[in-house]
Design a protein around this motif. Structure first.
Motif, short mmCIF file in Angstrom:
data_model
loop_
_atom_site.label_atom_id
_atom_site.label_comp_id
_atom_site.label_asym_id
_atom_site.label_seq_id
_atom_site.Cartn_x
_atom_site.Cartn_y
_atom_site.Cartn_z
N GLN A 149 -40.06 18.73 -7.00
CA GLN A 149 -40.07 17.75 -8.09
C GLN A 149 -41.40 17.77 -8.85
N ALA A 218 -42.18 10.49 -11.73
CA ALA A 218 -41.37 11.08 -10.66
C ALA A 218 -40.80 9.94 -9.84
N ALA A 219 -39.50 9.75 -9.87
CA ALA A 219 -38.87 8.65 -9.15
C ALA A 219 -38.39 9.10 -7.78
N ASP A 222 -32.68 8.60 -7.86
CA ASP A 222 -32.10 8.55 -9.21
C ASP A 222 -31.97 7.11 -9.70
N ALA A 225 -35.14 6.03 -11.13
CA ALA A 225 -35.37 6.72 -12.40
C ALA A 225 -34.56 6.08 -13.52
N CYS A 239 -38.01 9.21 -24.54
CA CYS A 239 -38.03 10.07 -23.36
C CYS A 239 -37.42 11.42 -23.73
N VAL A 245 -39.19 11.83 -17.40
CA VAL A 245 -38.73 11.17 -16.17
C VAL A 245 -37.86 12.14 -15.39
N GLY A 247 -35.63 12.30 -11.63
CA GLY A 247 -35.12 11.58 -10.47
C GLY A 247 -35.06 12.48 -9.25
N LEU A 261 -30.26 12.40 -17.08
CA LEU A 261 -31.47 12.42 -16.27
C LEU A 261 -31.68 13.76 -15.57
N SER A 263 -32.96 15.78 -12.51
CA SER A 263 -33.03 15.35 -11.12
C SER A 263 -33.15 16.55 -10.19
N THR A 299 -34.28 14.37 -20.02
CA THR A 299 -35.41 13.46 -19.84
C THR A 299 -36.73 14.17 -19.53
N THR A 300 -36.70 15.53 -19.52
CA THR A 300 -37.96 16.26 -19.29
C THR A 300 -38.10 17.36 -20.34
#
Length: 300
Positions: A149, A218-219, A222, A225, A239, A245, A247, A261, A263, A299-300
């Motif tokens: 991650q 970094a969550a 999920d 996040a 975002c 973000v 997850g 998201l 992840s 989200t990234t």
């Protein structure tokens, strides 16, 4: 040529006792009237064969029970755990065992008293005991999953990162947050800030506090996040423009959210199958989990 690992059954045959007796001796089970001479014979046979008892399963008694109890403890009930249990149950079922999942110490005790299980797998203890699984499947492996991650964020150019944690983390969440910090340290990044996720108002305030201080979150899960993404929307933040973000767990909700998201996907089902094999003292070398990887979305 690979040498087959000695099993509990091998030790039982060599020492002239039952596999259950071997388990009692190797695990120092209380309340068992086993003579010292028998204990010495079992230990000597184990030493001669190079047998090492796995810390994963503890056989409770000799008998016909075909039930294994999984003690989950306080682990997060997320998609990763669900997949893990699915794999564990599938492999146990193939060997003729049924799985009973216990989510609390009280229900664990009731389950043991009611069914007299073949074994109890204390997943919570494994989760917090470094080195409990030699292949890193569930404990040491967790650090590598979070390393994936953080490494992904680093490759995108992020150095200042916050870790999203529950506002009131239990010991497991604290341990997981520590894994993230260890991963950041291993990659030469500054220690991540903490972004506590609680109620809507508190989470919104936490997100606003980190805007401009960090470039990515970094969550630990999920669900955390997604709570961050909701707070960012309330704050009018974009975002990944204002904050990227990521997850952990690749839940179904991760793909359905808007924006979808990013992840981390873990092959939890195969880890569950490996644990089942070890719990039953069966070879697990032919059960290899897929590599942990990032599922990149918007989200990234």
């Amino acid at each position: 040529m690979k040498v087959r690992r000695a099993t509990m059954r091998d030790v039982a045959r060599a020492s002239g006792v039952s596999p259950a007796t071997v388990s009692f001796v190797m695990n120092d089970a209380p309340d068992q009237t086993i003579s010292e001479a028998t204990r010495d014979r079992v230990r000597q046979a184990a030493a001669d064969l190079g047998y090492r008892a796995h810390p994963i399963a503890r056989a409770l008694r000799e008998g016909a029970s075909r039930v294994v109890v999984l003690d989950v403890g306080g682990l997060p009930r997320d998609r990763v755990l669900e997949r893990f249990v699915d794999g564990l149950e599938e492999e146990l079922g193939a060997a003729g065992y049924a799985l009973l999942v216990s989510y609390s110490r009280r229900s664990r005790r009731a389950s043991i008293d009611a069914v007299g299980p073949r074994a109890v797998i204390d997943l919570a203890a494994l989760y917090t005991r470094p080195g409990a699984i030699a292949d890193g499947g569930w404990v040491d492996g967790m650090a590598s999953h979070y390393l994936t991650q953080i490494e992904f964020l680093r490759q995108l150019g992020h150095r200042d990162v916050a870790v999203a944690v529950p506002a009131r983390p239990d010991r497991f969440m604290r341990l997981m947050a520590d894994y993230v910090r260890r991963a950041a340290e291993a990659l030469g990044l500054p220690e991540p800030a903490t972004l506590p996720v609680g109620g809507e108002t508190a989470t919104l305030a936490a997100v606003r506090e980190q805007l401009g201080r960090v470039t990515a979150v970094a969550a630990l899960t999920d669900s955390l996040a997604l709570a961050v993404l909701a707070a960012m929307a309330d704050a009018g933040a974009s975002c990944p423009g204002d904050l990227a973000v990521i997850g952990w767990g690749d839940s179904a909700e991760a793909a359905r959210w808007r924006p979808p998201l990013t992840s981390v996907r873990v092959d939890a089902a195969t880890y569950g199958r490996r644990l089942a094999r070890r719990a039953l003292d069966l070879p697990a070398d032919d059960t290899k989990p897929a590599a942990t990887r990032v599922i990149r979305r918007a989200t990234t």
